[in-house]
Design a protein around this motif. Structure first.
Motif, PDB file in Angstrom:
ATOM      1  N   HIS A   1       0.295 -29.450  34.793  1.00  0.00           N
ATOM      2  CA  HIS A   1      -0.586 -30.369  34.512  1.00  0.00           C
ATOM      3  C   HIS A   1      -0.841 -31.672  35.334  1.00  0.00           C
ATOM      4  CE1 HIS A   1      -2.266 -28.975  30.759  1.00  0.00           C
ATOM      5  NE2 HIS A   1      -1.122 -28.512  30.366  1.00  0.00           N
TER       6      HIS A   1
ATOM      7  N   HIS B   1      -4.165 -31.736  37.632  1.00  0.00           N
ATOM      8  CA  HIS B   1      -5.009 -33.114  37.728  1.00  0.00           C
ATOM      9  C   HIS B   1      -5.199 -33.465  39.135  1.00  0.00           C
ATOM     10  CE1 HIS B   1      -5.150 -37.507  37.445  1.00  0.00           C
ATOM     11  NE2 HIS B   1      -6.028 -37.191  36.549  1.00  0.00           N
TER      12      HIS B   1
ATOM     13  N   ASP C   1      -7.995 -31.197  40.373  1.00  0.00           N
ATOM     14  CA  ASP C   1      -9.314 -31.444  39.797  1.00  0.00           C
ATOM     15  C   ASP C   1      -9.874 -32.554  40.698  1.00  0.00           C
ATOM     16  OD1 ASP C   1      -9.231 -29.486  37.892  1.00  0.00           O
ATOM     17  OD2 ASP C   1      -8.430 -30.781  36.076  1.00  0.00           O
ATOM     18  N   VAL C   2      -9.123 -33.842  40.651  1.00  0.00           N
ATOM     19  CA  VAL C   2      -9.827 -34.772  41.350  1.00  0.00           C
ATOM     20  C   VAL C   2     -10.343 -34.602  42.715  1.00  0.00           C
ATOM     21  CG1 VAL C   2      -9.142 -37.269  41.996  1.00  0.00           C
ATOM     22  CG2 VAL C   2      -8.613 -36.530  39.764  1.00  0.00           C
TER      23      VAL C   2
ATOM     24  N   LEU D   1     -13.510 -32.500  42.833  1.00  0.00           N
ATOM     25  CA  LEU D   1     -14.750 -33.335  42.618  1.00  0.00           C
ATOM     26  C   LEU D   1     -14.809 -34.151  43.749  1.00  0.00           C
ATOM     27  CD1 LEU D   1     -14.104 -34.008  38.735  1.00  0.00           C
ATOM     28  CD2 LEU D   1     -15.417 -32.614  39.770  1.00  0.00           C
TER      29      LEU D   1
ATOM     30  N   ASN E   1     -10.074 -21.075  40.995  1.00  0.00           N
ATOM     31  CA  ASN E   1     -10.394 -21.591  39.933  1.00  0.00           C
ATOM     32  C   ASN E   1     -11.091 -22.911  40.075  1.00  0.00           C
ATOM     33  OD1 ASN E   1      -9.287 -19.565  38.298  1.00  0.00           O
ATOM     34  ND2 ASN E   1      -7.358 -20.581  38.014  1.00  0.00           N
TER      35      ASN E   1
ATOM     36  N   SER F   1     -15.315 -23.959  41.297  1.00  0.00           N
ATOM     37  CA  SER F   1     -16.434 -24.323  40.455  1.00  0.00           C
ATOM     38  C   SER F   1     -16.764 -25.749  40.292  1.00  0.00           C
ATOM     39  CB  SER F   1     -16.223 -23.693  39.015  1.00  0.00           C
ATOM     40  OG  SER F   1     -15.083 -24.011  38.331  1.00  0.00           O
ATOM     41  N   GLY F   2     -15.788 -26.557  40.087  1.00  0.00           N
ATOM     42  CA  GLY F   2     -16.041 -28.001  39.895  1.00  0.00           C
ATOM     43  C   GLY F   2     -16.572 -28.463  41.248  1.00  0.00           C
TER      44      GLY F   2
ATOM     45  N   ILE G   1     -18.339 -26.824  43.525  1.00  0.00           N
ATOM     46  CA  ILE G   1     -19.713 -26.427  43.770  1.00  0.00           C
ATOM     47  C   ILE G   1     -20.501 -27.115  42.801  1.00  0.00           C
ATOM     48  CG2 ILE G   1     -20.951 -24.351  43.116  1.00  0.00           C
ATOM     49  CD1 ILE G   1     -19.116 -22.617  44.155  1.00  0.00           C
ATOM     50  N   MET G   2     -20.191 -27.613  41.657  1.00  0.00           N
ATOM     51  CA  MET G   2     -21.180 -28.189  40.849  1.00  0.00           C
ATOM     52  C   MET G   2     -21.380 -29.589  41.592  1.00  0.00           C
ATOM     53  SD  MET G   2     -20.742 -29.847  36.925  1.00  0.00           S
ATOM     54  CE  MET G   2     -19.644 -31.325  37.749  1.00  0.00           C
ATOM     55  N   MET G   3     -20.296 -30.364  41.849  1.00  0.00           N
ATOM     56  CA  MET G   3     -20.524 -31.526  42.480  1.00  0.00           C
ATOM     57  C   MET G   3     -21.240 -31.415  43.746  1.00  0.00           C
ATOM     58  SD  MET G   3     -19.678 -33.775  40.472  1.00  0.00           S
ATOM     59  CE  MET G   3     -19.429 -35.474  40.830  1.00  0.00           C
ATOM     60  N   TRP G   4     -20.987 -30.544  44.592  1.00  0.00           N
ATOM     61  CA  TRP G   4     -21.707 -30.233  45.682  1.00  0.00           C
ATOM     62  C   TRP G   4     -23.397 -30.245  45.540  1.00  0.00           C
ATOM     63  CZ3 TRP G   4     -21.011 -24.975  48.695  1.00  0.00           C
ATOM     64  CH2 TRP G   4     -21.362 -25.026  50.217  1.00  0.00           C
TER      65      TRP G   4
ATOM     66  N   LEU H   1     -25.048 -30.955  43.056  1.00  0.00           N
ATOM     67  CA  LEU H   1     -25.646 -32.204  42.387  1.00  0.00           C
ATOM     68  C   LEU H   1     -25.973 -33.249  43.724  1.00  0.00           C
ATOM     69  CD1 LEU H   1     -26.453 -33.538  39.961  1.00  0.00           C
ATOM     70  CD2 LEU H   1     -24.183 -34.644  39.719  1.00  0.00           C
TER      71      LEU H   1
END
Lengths: 107, 254
Positions: free
Chosen positions: A18, A22, A25-26, A29, A87, A90-91, A93-96, A98
């Protein structure tokens, strides 16, 4: 001292995973925000992600596991560097998308 | 590029991009809270059943960790476990009484598990379809953003849903594709917002899963399991860690 596979304590292994998740993830983003601000396009953006996330994993490997990852992970090289590469994209790509949209429509 | 650049309205991002993201994050949080609330409290099992599974667990632990015992202690415990496993002292219900229970869909314990599964599935699907419908209905028919990467023309029909311009560059997309990007991309944000609790829950679940479950429908009868365990214990070869420990110690630190 040889540590056998059987002596891993599963909840600790899960907690370590985990923590790694974490960090990743950070990182994904933040990388997304960065590449959006730089308005990287198509292949450049993906190359930037792979370089950035590998760098982050390397730092995790060196700093967080104190270069002894076998203490904390069952299969450290695979788990730290390869497993979540796609995995986490995807995060990113989303921030990119936006930030890219925000930056582009402003100019 | 085969079309000149489009100029997108500045207001689009305030009134389309950010609201969609915000709505999806909030709905995700709401959903996780509702699933938390809907989780049924674990029911107390009758004490005999707990005793039965605990005893089996104890026997298993003995079988797996027997090397920390000396030979004398091992023999004593082995005899005790074999004797007790073969008698019916720890059975939850006497085996000849419980012969006729078969799997029935109306069994209350079964029903509960099915219900909770159905609930969580519904909670997964309903909000997603609702949001998708909302996005499709509310923000239909205009281009909202330009993607930073090019996709093949195959995605045109899906991503430019509602825009009937045959030659538009695929990088200009409508709101539904922003919905999809969010759908896959919000996972790290969720885990950042509620990451800690989830990790703790996982650890808790792991601890609970170590208890052997005996009441499932496909499980063999309890006397079979007990006999099996007794046989396993019977054929154990015991090797104590204390055998020759002095020699090993001296060898190591010489």
């Amino acid at each position: 001292m040889a540590i056998d596979n059987e002596f891993y304590y599963t909840p600790s292994i899960v907690a370590n995973k985990h923590k790694l998740q974490h960090v990743q993830d950070v990182a994904s983003l933040v990388l997304g925000v960065a590449s959006g601000i730089m308005s990287l396009e198509s292949i450049n953006g993906f190359v930037f992600y792979f370089i950035g996330i590998t760098l982050t994993n390397l730092l995790f490997y060196i700093i967080c596991t104190e270069q002894q990852p076998y203490k904390f992970f069952k299969n450290p090289l695979h788990e730290i560097f390869i497993k979540d590469l796609f995995n986490n994209i995807s995060g990113y790509i989303m921030m990119w998308c936006l930030i890219y949209a925000l930056v582009k429509t402003n100019s | 590029m085969f079309t000149p650049d489009l100029l997108l309205d500045l207001q689009l991002k305030y009134w389309v991009l950010l609201p969609i993201s915000l709505a999806m994050v909030l709905v995700g949080l709401l959903r996780s809270n509702i699933t938390y609330l809907l989780q049924p409290n674990p029911k107390l099992q009758p004490y005999k059943q707990v005793r039965e599974s605990q005893f089996l667990f104890k026997a298993k632990q003995f079988r797996e960790n027997n090397d920390i015992l000396t030979t004398e202690e091992f023999e004593m415990r082995k005899n005790y476990y074999i004797k007790t496993l073969k008698s019916d002292e720890f059975y939850a219900s006497k085996p000849n009484v419980a012969k006729t229970d078969e799997f029935s869909p109306l069994d209350p314990t079964q029903n509960e598990a099915l219900m909770s599964m159905a609930k969580s599935n519904l909670l997964n699907y309903i909000p997603q379809t609702l949001i998708m419908g909302w996005v499709n209905y509310f923000f239909a028919g205009f281009v909202i953003m330009k993607l930073p990467f090019a996709l093949t023309d195959g995605f045109k029909a899906m991503l430019q849903n509602g825009i009937d311009t045959p030659n538009l560059n695929v990088r200009y997309v409508s709101s539904i594709s922003w919905y999809f990007v969010n759908l896959f991309g919000l996972k790290p944000i969720y885990s950042l917002i509620m990451g800690n609790d989830e990790a703790e829950e996982l650890i808790k679940q792991q601890n609970q899963n170590q208890m052997p479950q005996l009441s499932g429908p496909g499980q063999p009868k309890i006397d079979k399991i007990f006999n099996n365990e007794a046989e396993n214990i019977q054929i154990l070869t015991h090797e104590s860690t204390f055998d020759k420990i002095i020699e090993r110690f001296i060898e190591k630190y010489q």
